[in-house]
Design an enzyme around this catalytic site. Sequence first.
Site, PDB file in Angstrom:
ATOM      1  CG  ASN A 188     -48.513  74.256  52.563  1.00 36.00           C
ATOM      2  OD1 ASN A 188     -49.552  74.370  51.927  1.00 36.00           O
ATOM      3  ND2 ASN A 188     -48.463  73.623  53.717  1.00 36.00           N
ATOM      4  CB  ALA A 189     -49.889  72.154  48.037  1.00 33.97           C
ATOM      5  N   GLY A 190     -47.432  72.061  46.087  1.00 32.94           N
ATOM      6  CA  GLY A 190     -47.015  72.285  44.703  1.00 32.94           C
ATOM      7  C   GLY A 190     -47.303  71.023  43.924  1.00 32.94           C
ATOM      8  NE  ARG A 222     -60.351  79.844  71.233  1.00 35.51           N
ATOM      9  CZ  ARG A 222     -60.533  79.307  72.435  1.00 35.51           C
ATOM     10  NH1 ARG A 222     -61.698  78.767  72.740  1.00 35.51           N
ATOM     11  NH2 ARG A 222     -59.574  79.321  73.323  1.00 35.51           N
ATOM     12  CB  THR A 275     -43.311  76.314  52.034  1.00 32.58           C
ATOM     13  OG1 THR A 275     -44.494  76.685  52.757  1.00 32.58           O
ATOM     14  CG2 THR A 275     -43.303  74.807  51.815  1.00 32.58           C
ATOM     15  NE  ARG A 334     -40.191  67.485  45.382  1.00 31.67           N
ATOM     16  CZ  ARG A 334     -40.948  67.348  44.292  1.00 31.67           C
ATOM     17  NH1 ARG A 334     -40.795  66.310  43.502  1.00 31.67           N
ATOM     18  NH2 ARG A 334     -41.872  68.243  44.011  1.00 31.67           N
ATOM     19  N   GLY A 355     -47.143  62.748  43.718  1.00 36.41           N
ATOM     20  CA  GLY A 355     -47.818  62.765  42.414  1.00 36.41           C
ATOM     21  C   GLY A 355     -49.334  62.834  42.579  1.00 36.41           C
ATOM     22  CE  LYS A 356     -50.144  65.612  47.774  1.00 33.69           C
ATOM     23  NZ  LYS A 356     -48.699  65.315  47.913  1.00 33.69           N
ATOM     24  CG  ASP A 359     -43.320  67.192  46.804  1.00 29.43           C
ATOM     25  OD1 ASP A 359     -44.258  67.961  46.559  1.00 29.43           O
ATOM     26  OD2 ASP A 359     -42.344  67.502  47.511  1.00 29.43           O
ATOM     27  CB  THR A 391     -39.292  76.096  48.230  1.00 26.66           C
ATOM     28  OG1 THR A 391     -39.074  74.679  48.314  1.00 26.66           O
ATOM     29  CG2 THR A 391     -40.428  76.481  49.159  1.00 26.66           C
ATOM     30  N   GLY A 392     -38.461  75.190  45.006  1.00 23.85           N
ATOM     31  CA  GLY A 392     -37.306  74.870  44.169  1.00 23.85           C
ATOM     32  C   GLY A 392     -36.215  74.110  44.924  1.00 23.85           C
TER      33      GLY A 392
HETATM   34  P1  GDP Z   1     -47.774  66.293  44.364  1.00 27.98           P
HETATM   35  O1  GDP Z   1     -47.378  67.433  45.219  1.00 27.98           O
HETATM   36  O2  GDP Z   1     -48.068  65.059  45.144  1.00 27.98           O
HETATM   37  O3  GDP Z   1     -48.858  66.622  43.393  1.00 27.98           O
HETATM   38  O4  GDP Z   1     -46.488  65.917  43.479  1.00 27.98           O
HETATM   39  P2  GDP Z   1     -45.502  66.955  42.729  1.00 27.98           P
HETATM   40  O5  GDP Z   1     -46.181  67.452  41.505  1.00 27.98           O
HETATM   41  O6  GDP Z   1     -44.939  67.931  43.686  1.00 27.98           O
HETATM   42  O7  GDP Z   1     -44.290  65.987  42.362  1.00 27.98           O
HETATM   43  C1  GDP Z   1     -44.458  64.851  41.583  1.00 27.98           C
HETATM   44  C2  GDP Z   1     -43.602  64.982  40.299  1.00 27.98           C
HETATM   45  O8  GDP Z   1     -43.511  63.728  39.667  1.00 27.98           O
HETATM   46  C3  GDP Z   1     -44.180  65.915  39.262  1.00 27.98           C
HETATM   47  O9  GDP Z   1     -43.124  66.535  38.590  1.00 27.98           O
HETATM   48  C4  GDP Z   1     -44.951  64.980  38.339  1.00 27.98           C
HETATM   49  O10 GDP Z   1     -45.058  65.482  37.020  1.00 27.98           O
HETATM   50  C5  GDP Z   1     -44.069  63.769  38.359  1.00 27.98           C
HETATM   51  N1  GDP Z   1     -44.736  62.474  38.191  1.00 27.98           N
HETATM   52  C6  GDP Z   1     -45.919  62.043  38.700  1.00 27.98           C
HETATM   53  N2  GDP Z   1     -46.116  60.740  38.426  1.00 27.98           N
HETATM   54  C7  GDP Z   1     -45.022  60.326  37.734  1.00 27.98           C
HETATM   55  C8  GDP Z   1     -44.615  59.077  37.189  1.00 27.98           C
HETATM   56  O11 GDP Z   1     -45.282  58.048  37.304  1.00 27.98           O
HETATM   57  N3  GDP Z   1     -43.383  59.043  36.562  1.00 27.98           N
HETATM   58  C9  GDP Z   1     -42.588  60.150  36.435  1.00 27.98           C
HETATM   59  N4  GDP Z   1     -41.421  60.022  35.824  1.00 27.98           N
HETATM   60  N5  GDP Z   1     -42.959  61.332  36.937  1.00 27.98           N
HETATM   61  C10 GDP Z   1     -44.145  61.422  37.578  1.00 27.98           C
HETATM   62  P1  IMO Z   2     -47.421  68.824  48.349  1.00 34.72           P
HETATM   63  O1  IMO Z   2     -48.882  69.063  48.475  1.00 34.72           O
HETATM   64  C1  IMO Z   2     -43.569  68.405  50.384  1.00 34.72           C
HETATM   65  C2  IMO Z   2     -43.138  70.541  54.203  1.00 34.72           C
HETATM   66  C3  IMO Z   2     -42.126  71.663  54.256  1.00 34.72           C
HETATM   67  C4  IMO Z   2     -41.705  71.588  55.707  1.00 34.72           C
HETATM   68  C5  IMO Z   2     -43.007  71.229  56.418  1.00 34.72           C
HETATM   69  C6  IMO Z   2     -43.740  72.402  57.011  1.00 34.72           C
HETATM   70  O2  IMO Z   2     -46.807  69.395  47.114  1.00 34.72           O
HETATM   71  O3  IMO Z   2     -47.063  67.388  48.574  1.00 34.72           O
HETATM   72  P2  IMO Z   2     -45.155  74.405  55.999  1.00 34.72           P
HETATM   73  O4  IMO Z   2     -44.762  75.502  55.044  1.00 34.72           O
HETATM   74  O5  IMO Z   2     -46.274  73.559  55.525  1.00 34.72           O
HETATM   75  O6  IMO Z   2     -45.368  74.909  57.393  1.00 34.72           O
HETATM   76  O7  IMO Z   2     -43.842  73.456  56.080  1.00 34.72           O
HETATM   77  O8  IMO Z   2     -43.825  70.605  55.441  1.00 34.72           O
HETATM   78  N1  IMO Z   2     -44.145  70.653  53.133  1.00 34.72           N
HETATM   79  C7  IMO Z   2     -44.149  69.915  52.011  1.00 34.72           C
HETATM   80  N2  IMO Z   2     -43.261  68.997  51.561  1.00 34.72           N
HETATM   81  N3  IMO Z   2     -44.696  68.655  49.683  1.00 34.72           N
HETATM   82  C8  IMO Z   2     -45.615  69.546  50.132  1.00 34.72           C
HETATM   83  O9  IMO Z   2     -46.804  69.724  49.546  1.00 34.72           O
HETATM   84  C9  IMO Z   2     -45.337  70.253  51.331  1.00 34.72           C
HETATM   85  N4  IMO Z   2     -45.998  71.189  52.040  1.00 34.72           N
HETATM   86  C10 IMO Z   2     -45.266  71.413  53.142  1.00 34.72           C
HETATM   87  O10 IMO Z   2     -41.049  71.431  53.374  1.00 34.72           O
HETATM   88  O11 IMO Z   2     -40.813  70.518  55.894  1.00 34.72           O
HETATM   89 MG    MG Z   3     -45.797  68.721  45.508  1.00 33.76          MG
END
Ligand code: GDP
Ligand code: IMO
Ligand code: MG
Length: 428
Positions: free
Chosen positions: A38-40, A142, A128, A304, A15-16, A13, A300-301
């Site tokens: 699992n990613a968001g 396998r 997740t 963090r 900000g990828k 999370d 998952t809401g």
């Molecule tokens: P990811 O999983 O790495 O793609 O990151 P997420 O989207 O789960 O979480 C990053 C959150 O930070 C998202 O709500 C983005 O919209 C927000 N975000 C990303 N870059 C910035 C930033 O530079 N400033 C702020 N305020 N929010 C950001």
């Molecule tokens: P993005 O791509 C943050 C965490 C879960 C748990 C552990 C294992 O949005 O950064 P899993 O369901 O993968 O077996 O869970 O990894 N986890 C994440 N935490 N961002 C994610 O993805 C995650 N994907 C898995 O919370 O601790």
């Molecule tokens: Mg994320």
Amino acid sequence: MPAVVVVGSQWGDEGKGKATDQLGSQVDYVVKFNGGNNAGHTVVIDGEKYALHLLPSGILSPGVTPVIGNGVVIDIEVLYQELDALESRGVDTSKLLISGSAHVIPSYNRTMDKVTERFLGKRRIGTTGRGIGPTYSDKINRVGIRVWDLFDEKILRAKVEGALDQKNQLLVKVFNRREVLVEEIVEELLGLAERLRPMVTDTALVLNKALDEGKTVLFEGGQATMLDIDHGTYPFVTSSNATAGGVCTGSGVGPTRIDRVIGVIKAYTTRVGEGPFPTELFDEMGIYLQTTGGEYGVTTGRARRCGWYDAVVARYSSRVNGLTDIVLTKLDVLTGIEEIPVCVAYDVDGVRYDEMPTDQSAYHHAKPIFEYFPGWTEDIFGIKTFEELPKNAQDYVLALEKMSGARISSIGTGPARDHTIIRHALVD
Ligand code: GDP
Ligand code: IMO
Ligand code: MG
């Protein structure tokens, strides 16, 4: 500059999604190589917010071919839901390519994920619940189901039988659940196969050919370095290689073709789920970062966990990924904090560690050693040039750069595409 990698450098999370989207207009392919739904990733374009899970963030950029590589695990129903949701908002998803060698998450693995977590009790990972771990286990054991298998009913039935042989014993005798019927699963998967067929191909061949033609390919990591199955805080990790090494195995593109590896790092740290987190805050400052940074999971809401920037983690991540650049995000969230602590080393039972202790027992005992930096009160939201940042914000960034093992090429000052300072071009 043909092949560029974007990986998370903390616990996810960072900000990828935004970083990938930002590069969307400069690349031809965006490839997901690990993980699953699992990613968001949240991407904000023209004030519109998009939440992506299984699809690469590049799907939002017209002109980009989005690719789901062989290293990904696919929940097909989730895939269709995500495609439909995007189509209904006018996003063209017709170019999506999916590797036939990617593994499928059958419904029984979502069940396995949940019952395993319950069984682990206080040793749970906090997954997740999407079936990620059990599906990667099946792959390594396998007994996994691959996308290709969906197009050959005989093979599919044999594979589902093989997978359920042991799993049913576990489900019934250990977890006290009902037996999963082979026919039910075969029918479920066959019912999902036809819509998938036109998207499925040998994506490794497609990507290597594209690179031969001088096209630009961006690999978008899910999860992050500290959640990597090998290099993360095992066992509190996900089940795939989220580090740059995962690009090669997860896509079929060799390491000699990769030119840039970009690590995305927040200006502070967050973590979802269980596991060690040395700079975690348990006071009102933690709540402040959570609220100001909007730190609630996209998948998952869950709220963090929040803490200060950890330069030991950043250096470790730079090393194991071979980072060439850092994208520093969410600097704007730190505005108004009087003094900003940064973890520069750990104290483990009285011994100073300047680098990451890779032994789990040591890491669980790691206490942060902080250096303190003066904060700023000026609003920096949306600022686009480094010079416009207040002096203290500039100094904070430069200090992090010095400690983190790679140059900071981009700085986020807000969630939108253009809330960004570019110091060095990420794709050229
Ligand atoms: P990811 O999983 O790495 O793609 O990151 P997420 O989207 O789960 O979480 C990053 C959150 O930070 C998202 O709500 C983005 O919209 C927000 N975000 C990303 N870059 C910035 C930033 O530079 N400033 C702020 N305020 N929010 C950001
Ligand atoms: P993005 O791509 C943050 C965490 C879960 C748990 C552990 C294992 O949005 O950064 P899993 O369901 O993968 O077996 O869970 O990894 N986890 C994440 N935490 N961002 C994610 O993805 C995650 N994907 C898995 O919370 O601790
Ligand atoms: Mg994320």
